[in-house]
Design a protein around this motif. Sequence first.
Motif, mmCIF file in Angstrom:
data_model
loop_
_atom_site.group_PDB
_atom_site.id
_atom_site.type_symbol
_atom_site.label_atom_id
_atom_site.label_comp_id
_atom_site.label_asym_id
_atom_site.label_seq_id
_atom_site.Cartn_x
_atom_site.Cartn_y
_atom_site.Cartn_z
ATOM 1 N N VAL A 1 -1.737 19.132 34.882
ATOM 2 C CA VAL A 1 -0.683 18.318 34.271
ATOM 3 C C VAL A 1 -0.249 18.976 32.968
ATOM 4 O O VAL A 1 -1.080 19.459 32.201
ATOM 5 N N ARG A 2 1.043 18.965 32.725
ATOM 6 C CA ARG A 2 1.581 19.404 31.435
ATOM 7 C C ARG A 2 1.804 18.154 30.577
ATOM 8 O O ARG A 2 2.403 17.178 31.027
ATOM 9 N N PHE A 3 1.327 18.167 29.342
ATOM 10 C CA PHE A 3 1.391 16.986 28.487
ATOM 11 C C PHE A 3 2.508 17.106 27.454
ATOM 12 O O PHE A 3 2.635 18.121 26.768
ATOM 13 N N VAL A 4 3.289 16.041 27.373
ATOM 14 C CA VAL A 4 4.277 15.870 26.309
ATOM 15 C C VAL A 4 3.996 14.499 25.700
ATOM 16 O O VAL A 4 3.850 13.513 26.427
ATOM 17 N N ALA A 5 3.873 14.442 24.379
ATOM 18 C CA ALA A 5 3.605 13.165 23.696
ATOM 19 C C ALA A 5 4.707 12.896 22.682
ATOM 20 O O ALA A 5 5.414 13.815 22.253
ATOM 21 N N ALA A 6 4.860 11.627 22.326
ATOM 22 C CA ALA A 6 5.871 11.255 21.337
ATOM 23 C C ALA A 6 5.333 10.160 20.437
ATOM 24 O O ALA A 6 4.482 9.359 20.841
ATOM 25 N N THR A 7 5.821 10.132 19.206
ATOM 26 C CA THR A 7 5.422 9.085 18.262
ATOM 27 C C THR A 7 6.489 8.916 17.192
ATOM 28 O O THR A 7 7.161 9.880 16.812
ATOM 29 N N HIS A 8 6.647 7.665 16.729
ATOM 30 C CA HIS A 8 7.493 7.432 15.560
ATOM 31 C C HIS A 8 6.628 7.402 14.299
ATOM 32 O O HIS A 8 7.148 7.396 13.194
ATOM 33 N N ALA A 9 5.298 7.391 14.487
ATOM 34 C CA ALA A 9 4.372 7.326 13.346
ATOM 35 C C ALA A 9 4.169 8.711 12.733
ATOM 36 O O ALA A 9 4.363 9.739 13.393
ATOM 37 N N ASP A 10 3.767 8.732 11.479
ATOM 38 C CA ASP A 10 3.405 9.980 10.801
ATOM 39 C C ASP A 10 1.936 10.259 11.124
ATOM 40 O O ASP A 10 1.033 9.702 10.498
ATOM 41 N N LEU A 11 1.691 11.110 12.127
ATOM 42 C CA LEU A 11 0.312 11.330 12.572
ATOM 43 C C LEU A 11 -0.527 12.042 11.510
ATOM 44 O O LEU A 11 -1.740 11.845 11.451
ATOM 45 N N ARG A 12 0.106 12.840 10.662
ATOM 46 C CA ARG A 12 -0.662 13.480 9.572
ATOM 47 C C ARG A 12 -1.232 12.407 8.632
ATOM 48 O O ARG A 12 -2.379 12.505 8.192
ATOM 49 N N ALA A 13 -0.424 11.391 8.338
ATOM 50 C CA ALA A 13 -0.892 10.292 7.496
ATOM 51 C C ALA A 13 -1.977 9.490 8.216
ATOM 52 O O ALA A 13 -2.943 9.033 7.585
ATOM 53 N N GLU A 14 -1.833 9.334 9.547
ATOM 54 C CA GLU A 14 -2.850 8.631 10.329
ATOM 55 C C GLU A 14 -4.170 9.407 10.317
ATOM 56 O O GLU A 14 -5.241 8.826 10.240
ATOM 57 N N VAL A 15 -4.076 10.738 10.398
ATOM 58 C CA VAL A 15 -5.279 11.584 10.321
ATOM 59 C C VAL A 15 -5.925 11.445 8.941
ATOM 60 O O VAL A 15 -7.143 11.253 8.814
ATOM 61 N N ALA A 16 -5.100 11.511 7.894
ATOM 62 C CA ALA A 16 -5.612 11.397 6.523
ATOM 63 C C ALA A 16 -6.275 10.042 6.289
ATOM 64 O O ALA A 16 -7.252 9.941 5.536
ATOM 65 N N ARG B 1 -7.490 7.228 10.982
ATOM 66 C CA ARG B 1 -7.144 6.416 12.151
ATOM 67 C C ARG B 1 -6.817 7.256 13.380
ATOM 68 O O ARG B 1 -6.705 6.733 14.482
ATOM 69 N N PHE B 2 -6.638 8.555 13.179
ATOM 70 C CA PHE B 2 -6.311 9.444 14.300
ATOM 71 C C PHE B 2 -7.112 10.724 14.157
ATOM 72 O O PHE B 2 -7.211 11.288 13.063
ATOM 73 N N ARG B 3 -7.687 11.166 15.265
ATOM 74 C CA ARG B 3 -8.555 12.345 15.223
ATOM 75 C C ARG B 3 -7.754 13.606 14.893
ATOM 76 O O ARG B 3 -6.725 13.883 15.520
ATOM 77 N N GLU B 4 -8.262 14.384 13.944
ATOM 78 C CA GLU B 4 -7.577 15.610 13.552
ATOM 79 C C GLU B 4 -7.557 16.613 14.696
ATOM 80 O O GLU B 4 -6.538 17.284 14.933
ATOM 81 N N ASP B 5 -8.671 16.725 15.438
ATOM 82 C CA ASP B 5 -8.716 17.702 16.533
ATOM 83 C C ASP B 5 -7.717 17.345 17.635
ATOM 84 O O ASP B 5 -7.066 18.224 18.212
ATOM 85 N N LEU B 6 -7.542 16.055 17.905
ATOM 86 C CA LEU B 6 -6.554 15.633 18.902
ATOM 87 C C LEU B 6 -5.135 15.904 18.397
ATOM 88 O O LEU B 6 -4.277 16.359 19.162
ATOM 89 N N PHE B 7 -4.910 15.653 17.125
ATOM 90 C CA PHE B 7 -3.596 15.917 16.538
ATOM 91 C C PHE B 7 -3.186 17.371 16.747
ATOM 92 O O PHE B 7 -2.069 17.655 17.184
#
Length: 247
Positions: free
Chosen positions: A133-148, A151-157
């Motif tokens: 499977v080829r993965f495409v993801a989308a978000t309106h959130a600031d994932l860098r801020a979520e990582v900081a 709340r969001f794993r840095e390795d997954l980001f």
Amino acid sequence: TSNPRMREILALLPAVADSEATVLITGPSGTGKELVARAIHSLSSRAGKPLVTVNCGALPDSLLESELFGYVAGAFTGARGNKPGRLAAAQGGTMFLDEIGSISPALQVRLLRVLQERTYEPLGSNRTVHADVRFVAATHADLRAEVAGGRFREDLFYRLQVVQIAIPPLRERREDIPLLAAHFIHRFNRLRGREIEGVAPEAMDHLLRHEWPGNVRELETAIEHAFVLCRHALIQPGHLPPSVLSS
């Protein structure tokens, strides 16, 4: 599109589609992130296979996990038979994970493994399944801020944003508003059997001044609203929603 940033994005899409890299599409709600995901899929070598979309923000975590990975009979109360998940449905194609920023830490761990190893187990099973499977993801959130914020794993980001495409809000590409309005008018003419020719200059002034907090989706809704009221060749200011007229 007349906007330089959007032209850059469109010029980039064939090369992105040609690769197998995981893509993270960012931008405010309503900017057309799913349209970009569809374009990446349709331009890729996987175009003949399914594009499967999962809105991660629309499902509770337990349901989202079974939807993604599937389950075997007896995996939980009510699981009477085997059910393949969306990953199985996307085999050979593309998985579009919308609102990826909303998934729980536990699901982030499972998804990280899929991205790293391209394998997963359906719930209740010890059988490892290969995910082509080829993965495409989308978000309106600031994932860098979520990582900081933890709340969001840095390795997954970093796994998700091998290629990042940032879509600007509509207020930052106002030159595209006439083109988008013409596109929606053409579409609604076809769907409704109408013959509206365009937008009167006075109405276009309102469209160009509005801030568009709902972005392209809000513009589409505004044109649809106008189709309900308009009985002329051109959409006039009085046919537009009050929120647009107050701009």
